[in-house]
Write an enzyme that holds these catalytic residues in place. Structure first.
Site, short mmCIF file in Angstrom:
data_model
loop_
_atom_site.label_atom_id
_atom_site.label_comp_id
_atom_site.label_asym_id
_atom_site.label_seq_id
_atom_site.Cartn_x
_atom_site.Cartn_y
_atom_site.Cartn_z
NE ARG A 212 -2.64 -1.47 3.47
CZ ARG A 212 -2.92 -2.69 3.87
NH1 ARG A 212 -3.64 -3.50 3.10
NH2 ARG A 212 -2.49 -3.16 5.04
CG ASP A 253 -15.24 -5.80 -2.04
OD1 ASP A 253 -14.02 -6.00 -1.98
OD2 ASP A 253 -16.09 -6.59 -1.58
CB SER A 254 -19.10 -8.61 -4.51
OG SER A 254 -18.21 -9.44 -3.78
CG ASP A 303 -5.36 -7.52 -2.93
OD1 ASP A 303 -4.86 -8.65 -3.10
OD2 ASP A 303 -5.44 -6.97 -1.82
CB CYS A 343 -3.55 -14.04 -1.80
SG CYS A 343 -5.34 -14.26 -2.01
#
Length: 399
Positions: A212, A253-254, A303, A343
């Site tokens: 970040r 985002d969901s 991400d 990830c």
């Protein structure tokens, strides 16, 4: 002490101090879930002390390779003190830090994060579960923290035959009256809100801390004004983009609650949320729609969640990673920045690079690889356990 004997030739991983033994390598011996056993070669030679997991394909997780070491309270105190002392020496620009990172700290199945005066822990394997009361007591004693929240609700517990568990596990008298699971940590020169009860993992993604900061630095360096943060969760990269000087940041985002916390984190840092759009949508669909509309961005963050938890899911996950990276590269202005991550433990760093390269080929885009990224320094990877290097990232400049 119960003995577990391995098949001929299956001792090689333990001799290399890799902590896992799979079920197919065991020829004889059984034990209770989490019980410490003596692991021997087919010739009866000592290999390790390990925790036995009767339902997991990872049948044994090694605690120690020293035949003279006892796996007792003193053992866990030594391991915990060593792990925490390492973090005390590391340049961690936050009061949120990972104290224990499982196998990398010689404590398989245990993850512990510290958020100020609160600890959040995951007991993900039978060995860690069996020693949970001792570990919990030692953590508060060693750190001086007043509260320990358990977040043993990850799906990997099911593979161990363990039920999900979450809630306050231990509190000292000083923390007894405090039930608030919402916390604020300092990170670099900003603040971020999290919730140890409701947030992902132990409450937050500490592994992206330095990435970040790198994003804020490069947004400022390249003068990126229009930023798109995909799979934004609670807006860590959104805050970083604004801190880097971006004037328009769209966060997708969901999860509606995650987006609300992202907005709260923008306000928490005294930033102008009128410069932000918080979009509750499927990222893939969003990218396709904005490509069709001819929209462009100066910097994009990808991400996503874990598309491939194991190598068996790598092929399907590779297609998903390739698709979103192709769309992101097409949406970038020339000279724009792409911060892209995986990830997934089933996707190696080399494979991820190939996937992103393939996405660029499909998009007809050339890119310069500016940087390779990984987890923060308090999420170490050991040379004996490369599987611990789960987070990998690339910084691409579209040419």
């Amino acid at each position: 002490m119960k003995k577990i004997k391995l098949r001929e030739g299956r001792e090689r991983s333990l001799l290399r101090r890799h902590p896992w033994v799979f079920a197919g390598s065991v020829v004889s011996g059984k034990a209770d879930a989490g019980e410490t056993v003596r692991v021997e070669s087919d010739e009866g030679k000592f290999l390790a002390w390990a925790a036995y997991s009767p339902e997991s394909t990872i049948r044994l997780r090694a605690w120690s390779f020293d035949e003279h070491e006892r796996i007792d309270r003193a053992f866990f105190e030594r391991r915990l003190r060593t792990a925490i002392a390492l973090r005390d020496c590391l340049p961690i620009a936050s009061d949120g830090r990972r104290l224990v990172h499982g196998e990398a700290d010689g404590l398989p199945g245990l993850v512990v994060d510290q958020y100020g005066n609160t600890l959040s822990a995951q007991f993900l394997a039978t060995g860690a579960e069996r020693w949970k009361p001792v570990i919990a007591e030692l953590l508060l004693q060693i750190t001086g923290c007043s509260r320990l929240y358990e977040r043993s609700d990850a799906s990997v517990r099911e593979l161990e035959g363990l039920p999900h568990a979450s809630g306050w596990l231990r509190r000292t008298p000083a923390g007894e009256a405090d039930d608030n699971s919402s916390l604020v940590i300092h990170e670099h020169d900003w603040r971020l809100q999290l919730d140890v009860a409701l947030g992902h993992k132990t409450g937050f993604y500490l592994d992206q801390r330095d990435n970040r900061a790198r994003f804020a630095e490069l947004v400022a360096h390249f003068g990126a004004q229009r930023v798109l943060n995909c799979y934004c969760y609670t807006g860590g990269f959104t805050v970083a983009g604004l801190k880097g000087g971006a004037t328009q940041v769209t966060s997708v985002d969901s999860s509606g609650p995650a987006l609300e916390m992202a907005r709260a984190n923008v306000r928490l840092n005294g930033l102008d949320d009128s410069q932000c759009a918080f979009v509750d949508a499927d990222v893939n669909k969003y990218l396709r729609e904005h490509k069709a509309a001819g929209h462009r961005f100066d910097a994009i963050v990808l991400d996503p969640p874990k598309f491939a938890p194991t190598a068996a899911a790598a092929d399907r996950a590779a297609r998903a990673y390739k698709d979103i990276n192709r769309l992101a590269l097409e949406l970038l202005e020339p000279g724009g920045l792409l911060f892209t991550f995986s990830c997934s433990g089933g996707i190696s760093a080399d494979l991820f690079h190939k996937i992103v390269a393939g996405a660029g080929m499909d998009a007809g885009v050339n890119g310069i690889l500016l940087d390779r990224l990984s987890g923060a320094c308090d999420h170490p990877t050991t040379i004996e356990f490369p599987e611990g290097e789960y987070l990998k990232g690339l910084v691409i400049v579209k040419s």
